[in-house]
Scaffold this active site. Structure first.
Site, PDB file in Angstrom:
ATOM      1  N   LYS A 291       0.778  -1.217  -0.008  1.00 38.00           N
ATOM      2  CA  LYS A 291       0.021  -0.170  -0.088  1.00 38.00           C
ATOM      3  C   LYS A 291       0.786   1.187  -0.196  1.00 38.00           C
ATOM      4  CE  LYS A 291      -3.008   2.273   3.161  1.00 38.00           C
ATOM      5  NZ  LYS A 291      -3.109   2.354   4.466  1.00 38.00           N
TER       6      LYS A 291
ATOM      7  N   ASP B 295      -6.921   1.298   0.566  1.00 36.97           N
ATOM      8  CA  ASP B 295      -7.085   1.301   2.066  1.00 36.97           C
ATOM      9  C   ASP B 295      -8.729   1.243   2.516  1.00 36.97           C
ATOM     10  OD1 ASP B 295      -8.872   3.458   1.530  1.00 36.97           O
ATOM     11  OD2 ASP B 295      -7.740   5.116   2.606  1.00 36.97           O
TER      12      ASP B 295
END
Ligand code: SF4
Length: 226
Positions: free
Chosen positions: A138, A156
């Site tokens: 991420k 997310d």
């Protein structure tokens, strides 16, 4: 977890919207019009500061990170500076961001690797970015996207929730959600798309109480309640 009632509601409602490939362009365009300011909220001046900001942002708010980095980036100018102070001093400087011991250790590890293996520069390829201590997929995706070289799509909690509600994925696992999104979101939108979902998630499609009545996507969303 969804009740069987809400699951059947979604199944029923899904018949009313077009397949996701046919909806995605319109979803992006409408969200872009609704949230023209949807960009990264972290403040940084160069790729090293970007990496550090994103690393510090785990489990805390962007506002807190910006408050901390305002001072941090005045004190630490180069990767070497993070290694030149005692570990405890760096821990103190980032303490408000939480889990500061682990973050300080990772920051130093990442800065050391940048110096030793990348000539003090932040690498561009995702495979290199994820080698940095404390940098997961991420974080690497955020860094690559902000440098104009997106190689994946940031997932997310907002991106995952909205992707599910919009019927763009059935998965929970962020890696699988990302894979589904990469198949339908045009590549030139990979950097902007998560920002659009994040801002829409914060402002309209709230986790507990989505405000469908104020949403620009009601006719494109299988989970719409209006
Ligand atoms: S219609 Fe409702 S559930 Fe769908 S994206 Fe908008 S706010 Fe979220």
């Amino acid at each position: 977890m969804a009740t069987s009632g809400s699951r059947s509601y979604v199944r029923e409602a899904r018949r009313r919207v077009a397949p996701k490939r046919e909806r995605i362009r319109e979803i992006i365009d409408r969200l872009a019009a609704a949230h023209p300011d949807a960009t990264i909220a972290l403040r940084f001046r160069d790729p090293v500061e970007l990496v550090i900001s994103v690393m510090l942002s785990a489990q805390t708010t962007d506002v807190t990170v910006n408050r901390v980095t305002e001072k941090l980036f005045r004190k630490y100018r180069r990767p070497e500076d993070y290694l030149a102070v005692p570990l405890e001093e760096l821990e103190d400087d980032i303490r408000p961001t939480g889990t500061y011991r682990q973050k300080a250790k990772n920051l130093r590890g990442a800065m050391a690797m940048l110096i030793e293996e990348y000539d003090g520069q932040v690498p561009e390829r995702l495979e290199d970015l994820v080698r940095l201590p404390g940098v997961g997929r991420k974080t690497a995706n955020v860094v690559a996207a902000e440098r104009g070289a997106a190689q994946g799509i940031v997932v997310d909690t907002h991106v995952r929730r909205l992707s599910q509600r919009l019927g763009l994925t059935k998965h929970d696992d962020p890696v699988k959600v990302e894979r589904d999104l990469m198949r339908i979101v045009p590549r030139e939108e990979w950097a902007r798309f998560p920002h659009l979902l994040i801002w829409h998630g914060r402002r309209v499609c709230d986790a507990r109480r989505p405000r469908c009545e104020d949403c620009v996507l009601t006719d494109l969303c299988p989970s719409s309640r209006v």
